[in-house]
Design an enzyme around this catalytic site. Structure first.
Site, short mmCIF file in Angstrom:
data_model
loop_
_atom_site.label_atom_id
_atom_site.label_comp_id
_atom_site.label_asym_id
_atom_site.label_seq_id
_atom_site.Cartn_x
_atom_site.Cartn_y
_atom_site.Cartn_z
N GLY A 190 45.54 40.03 60.44
CA GLY A 190 46.23 39.16 59.50
C GLY A 190 45.38 38.94 58.26
CG HIS A 454 33.19 26.11 23.33
ND1 HIS A 454 33.69 27.32 23.79
CD2 HIS A 454 32.00 26.38 22.74
CE1 HIS A 454 32.83 28.28 23.48
NE2 HIS A 454 31.79 27.74 22.85
#
Ligand code: FAD
Ligand code: NAI
Length: 475
Positions: A190, A454
């Site tokens: 899985g 930023h």
């Protein structure tokens, strides 16, 4: 005379314990019954999430990531490491300590909110005067009565037919989180969320990992472009993922596990490994609840049948979290817990299924909210897409972590955000901006007009929103 409560919650996982706290905040007299036992047999509130799920897996993901950085990542930063070694016992003990801190935190919250906590199994006895009789089977047995019952009994790992979990060789999520020595070879069946997270942990710690997935597509629920980018990264890391396989006989013995399987070309293969983790989904847990005693309806999957408000077929009996329909996520269970407590109080609790975020805590992380591009195409909805790569983000360059991108999908006419998909550094945190935006029905332009710090990874979110209108500034 039996103890009477306004609300009895059965199950103390993230759905149940949060429901109990919210109900107590709203002035109800609340009991919570939970049967989880810690290593000493004592109570361990927090359910699957705290004990063998979200929390311990993230602890091991963090530890194994540190190990990988120290072994392979630091050199790029001019940091030399020699004599690196692994103390797996210490790593597992730290993980257990993190779990305990969370167990203790919930115990504290129960005391603070005056919630009566029962340690043992809760089961329905019968409808009674003033609500429902619930049997608590713990160290002693007693009957308590609740006017409202909230069932939050969670889920269990699904086993493969013919390969029962022994937690020695064939492991569920439980055994996968306490392997005592790094297996040389590890297989996972899985390649869903657990397969990728647990596969990543043990690969980073040194295992040769093979993941066998039945479906021909990788992470089918994820936006295709994002899934493709993630797969590239996992391939590069050496996580071997085989798609479109058929698993055959599994033999477990002293030497480990032998898995017969057929690859996508139909060729018969045998994989011999030290340990096998089976991660093929989870099943709703109603074992021991005695749902029949009161006629509580279950669906064909064994989940408790509920309507959109988490009401069952019985008056004043509610069910939430993994034991009902919907994504098996801790935060979904919590939201339902809060909403049900508020509905019991006559308020208008609400869960917005369209804005439930998903996160896969691999490296790179994968996160999304809303619809994928393939879903929009299938619906025939006209949309615009905008992407921005972390490669063009200053903070990502400084971190040395530039894999991945942010992708926005917005309505072609109104610009309303329909889905946001991310693969890359720390996107588990970045996704919350997209959730807030979608909850407030923001447009891509709304995000594009907001000032983002930023240098920060969040600038990639702003730039992807700008990209919807084909006006990125840094790419
Ligand atoms: P559970 O957490 O399963 O809690 C149910 C509780 O009820 C258990 O304590 C159980 O012992 C108890 N119980 C059951 N029956 C009875 C009874 N009859 N009487 C008394 N007590 C009973 N989700 C995320 O959102 N983020 C993640 O990062 C994440 N990571 C995961 C990692 C792993 C390895 C696994 C397995 C799951 C992960 N999940 C994650 C999923 C998450 O753990 C579940 O969605 C969440 O725990 C569901 O909460 P719940 O309250 O419905 O049930
Ligand atoms: P999953 O549903 O995420 O993935 C199961 C995978 O197994 C699927 O890709 C499926 O196609 C495959 N599969 C099923 N049967 C198979 C078979 N016979 N052979 C080969 N492959 C087969 O389930 P998983 O990983 O077990 O996790 C269960 C749930 O727990 C998740 O769906 C999620 O809800 C929750 N979870 C959430 C996490 C998170 O939010 N970060 C982390 C871990 C679990």
């Amino acid at each position: 005379m039996s103890k009477q409560f306004d609300v009895i919650v059965i199950g103390g996982g993230p759905g149940g314990y949060i429901a109990a706290i919210r109900a107590a905040q709203l002035g109800f007299n609340v009991a919570c019954i939970d049967e989880w036992k810690n290593a000493k047999g004592g109570p361990a509130l927090g359910g699957t999430c705290t004990n063998v799920g979200c929390i311990p897996s993230k602890a091991l993901l963090q530890s194994s990531e540190h190990f990988e950085h120290a072994g392979h990542g630091f050199a790029d930063h001019g940091i030399k490491v020699s004599g690196l070694s692994l103390d797996i016992d210490k790593m597992l003990a730290r993980k257990d300590q993190v779990v305990k801190q969370n167990n203790d935190g919930i115990t504290y919250l129960f005391k603070k909110n005056k919630i009566t906590s029962f340690h043992g199994r809760g089961s329905f006895v019968k409808a009674a005067e003033g609500g429902y009789e619930i049997k608590v089977a713990g160290a002693a047995e007693e009957i308590i009565v609740g006017k409202h019952i909230i069932v939050a009994t969670g889920s269990n790992a699904r086993a493969l037919p013919g390969a029962a979990f022994d937690e020695e060789n064939i492991l569920s999520n439980d055994g996968a989180l306490r392997i005592g020595a790094v297996p040389k070879k590890l297989a996972l069946i899985g390649s869903g969320v657990i397969g990728l997270e647990m596969g990543s942990v043990w690969r980073r710690l040194g295992s040769e990992v093979t993941v066998l997935e039945a479906l021909p597509t990788f992470l089918g629920a994820v936006d295709e472009q994002i899934a493709k980018e993630a797969k590239k990264a996992f391939d590069k890391q050496g996580l071997k993922i085989e798609l479109g396989v058929k698993v055959g006989e599994i033999k477990s013995g002293k030497k480990g596990v032998s898995i017969a399987w057929t690859n996508a070309k139909g060729e018969a293969q045998v994989l011999d490994v030290d340990k096998l983790i089976v991660s093929i989904g989870r099943v709703p847990n109603t074992i021991g609840l005695a749902a029949d005693a009161v006629g509580l309806a279950l669906d064909e999957r064994g989940a408790i049948t509920v309507d959109g408000d988490c009401k069952t077929n019985l008056p004043n009996v509610w069910a939430i979290g993994d034991v009902v329909r919907g994504p098996m996520l801790a935060h979904k269970a919590e939201e339902e817990g809060v909403a049900v407590a508020e509905r019991i109080a006559g308020q208008h609790g609400h869960v917005n299924f369209n804005t439930i975020p998903w996160v896969i805590y691999t490296h790179p992380e994968i996160a999304w909210v809303g619809q994928t591009e393939q879903q929009l195409k299938a619906e025939g909805r006209a949309y615009k897409a905008g992407t921005f790569p972390f490669l063009a983000n200053g903070r990502a360059r400084a971190l040395g972590d530039t894999t991945g991108m942010v992708k926005f999908l917005a309505d072609a006419t109104t610009d309303e955000i329909l889905g946001v998909h991310m693969v890359g550094p720390q996107v588990s945190e970045l996704i919350s901006e997209a959730v807030v935006a979608m909850e407030f029905k923001a447009s891509a332009e709304d995000i594009a007009r907001i000032c983002h710090a930023h240098p920060s990874l969040s600038e990639a979110t702003k730039e992807a929103a700008l990209a919807v209108d084909k006006r990125t500034l840094n790419f």
